[in-house]
Design a protein around this motif. Structure first.
Motif, mmCIF file in Angstrom:
data_model
loop_
_atom_site.group_PDB
_atom_site.id
_atom_site.type_symbol
_atom_site.label_atom_id
_atom_site.label_comp_id
_atom_site.label_asym_id
_atom_site.label_seq_id
_atom_site.Cartn_x
_atom_site.Cartn_y
_atom_site.Cartn_z
ATOM 1 N N SER A 12 0.830 -1.213 0.000
ATOM 2 C CA SER A 12 0.000 0.000 0.000
ATOM 3 C C SER A 12 0.860 1.257 0.000
ATOM 4 O O SER A 12 0.500 2.260 -0.621
ATOM 5 N N ALA A 16 0.660 4.132 -2.820
ATOM 6 C CA ALA A 16 0.411 5.527 -2.446
ATOM 7 C C ALA A 16 1.512 6.436 -2.967
ATOM 8 O O ALA A 16 1.246 7.542 -3.459
ATOM 9 N N ARG A 102 -5.142 10.072 0.480
ATOM 10 C CA ARG A 102 -5.557 10.389 1.848
ATOM 11 C C ARG A 102 -5.096 9.324 2.835
ATOM 12 O O ARG A 102 -5.862 8.812 3.645
ATOM 13 N N GLU A 103 -3.812 9.011 2.770
ATOM 14 C CA GLU A 103 -3.220 8.030 3.667
ATOM 15 C C GLU A 103 -1.995 8.622 4.367
ATOM 16 O O GLU A 103 -1.212 9.344 3.744
ATOM 17 N N TYR A 105 1.370 7.511 6.762
ATOM 18 C CA TYR A 105 2.226 6.427 7.249
ATOM 19 C C TYR A 105 3.166 6.984 8.308
ATOM 20 O O TYR A 105 3.943 7.894 8.032
ATOM 21 N N SER A 204 -5.979 5.619 7.058
ATOM 22 C CA SER A 204 -6.620 5.935 5.779
ATOM 23 C C SER A 204 -7.873 6.763 6.033
ATOM 24 O O SER A 204 -8.762 6.361 6.795
ATOM 25 N N ALA A 206 -9.660 7.785 3.404
ATOM 26 C CA ALA A 206 -10.347 7.696 2.110
ATOM 27 C C ALA A 206 -11.761 7.151 2.239
ATOM 28 O O ALA A 206 -12.530 7.175 1.273
ATOM 29 N N HIS A 210 -13.086 6.060 8.849
ATOM 30 C CA HIS A 210 -11.627 6.084 8.742
ATOM 31 C C HIS A 210 -11.036 4.793 9.284
ATOM 32 O O HIS A 210 -11.546 4.212 10.249
ATOM 33 N N ARG A 212 -7.526 2.473 10.513
ATOM 34 C CA ARG A 212 -6.166 2.557 11.044
ATOM 35 C C ARG A 212 -5.628 1.153 11.330
ATOM 36 O O ARG A 212 -6.282 0.349 11.985
#
Length: 239
Positions: A12, A16, A102-103, A105, A204, A206, A210, A212
């Motif tokens: 991911s 991204a 919309r992530e 890290y 996230s 998105a 939401h 997590r």
């Protein structure tokens, strides 16, 4: 020491990053935090330079490659403050936000300084990495040289600049071009910082609800044993 499975967060993150940089080059920037000489937080924006195992020619000796791409990197000047800070305490955390998907890290772990051979005595290269599967000692100078070769001429020249963060003096010289006469001096100041993730917190935004996820690297019995196995655990968290 080897990883039994590929980290679930890595796919991911790569997606991204690819989506982000295709829309805005600033997606390659993340915030890197560590502790300074006074034990206080120190944070700055750095440029992601790639996963360690990527971009190698097919003829590369397999024993000189890292068999994982979960190691991240950025580069810095040998005389920057972060070098002494990370020598004293190499724990780090980065925060990397990708607006296109919309992530966020948050990656924490240990940072390893890959310096020129002439400075290895003061800044020893890592001999073991949880992420490393190669049976032979890693040729870190090979890794450092490869990343230096990726730099543009003007960026290489910046490693000839005076120590970052120090007051400008009348003798300060800022090079903007490289030639054979100063290439080795620039490379001598070039440090590859290898980030070894041990925990990854992914949020996230998105979705309406939401999400997590927390990924943590756990190790099997005998962490000091080269044959010990490591794996990632996964947990859903409240966002």
């Amino acid at each position: 020491m080897s990883l039994k499975t590929s980290p679930g967060w890595l796919k991911s993150l790569k997606a991204a990053f690819k989506d982000g940089v295709n829309k805005d080059a600033s997606a390659a920037y993340f915030s890197f935090a560590n502790t300074n000489s006074e034990g206080k937080p120190s944070v700055r924006t750095v440029v992601f330079r790639g996963f360690i195992c990527e971009n190698y020619p097919k003829e590369t000796d397999a024993d000189q490659m890292l068999k994982t791409d979960a190691l991240l990197s950025f580069t810095t000047h040998l005389k920057s403050n972060k070098i002494a800070e990370l020598k004293k305490n190499n724990n780090f955390e980065i925060s990397w936000w990708f607006p296109s998907v919309r992530e966020q890290y948050r990656i924490s772990g240990q940072a390893h300084l890959i310096v020129s051979p002439e400075y290895v005595k003061d800044y020893p290269h890592p001999t073991k990495l949880v992420h490393c599967e190669t049976s032979n000692p890693i040729d870190w100078e090979f890794q450092r040289s490869k990343f230096f070769s990726f730099m543009s001429p003007s960026l290489k020249a910046s490693f000839l600049w005076p120590p970052p963060g120090k007051p400008v003096s009348k003798d300060s010289v800022f090079h903007y071009e490289m030639d054979e006469s100063n290439a080795e001096a620039a490379k001598s100041n070039f440090v590859l910082v290898v980030l070894e993730p041990l925990k990854v917190d992914v949020v996230s935004l998105a979705h309406r609800d939401h999400r997590r996820h927390l990924y943590s690297l756990s190790t099997g019995p005998g962490i000091s044993d080269e044959n010990a196995a490591s794996d990632w655990t996964f947990q859903e968290l409240n966002p």
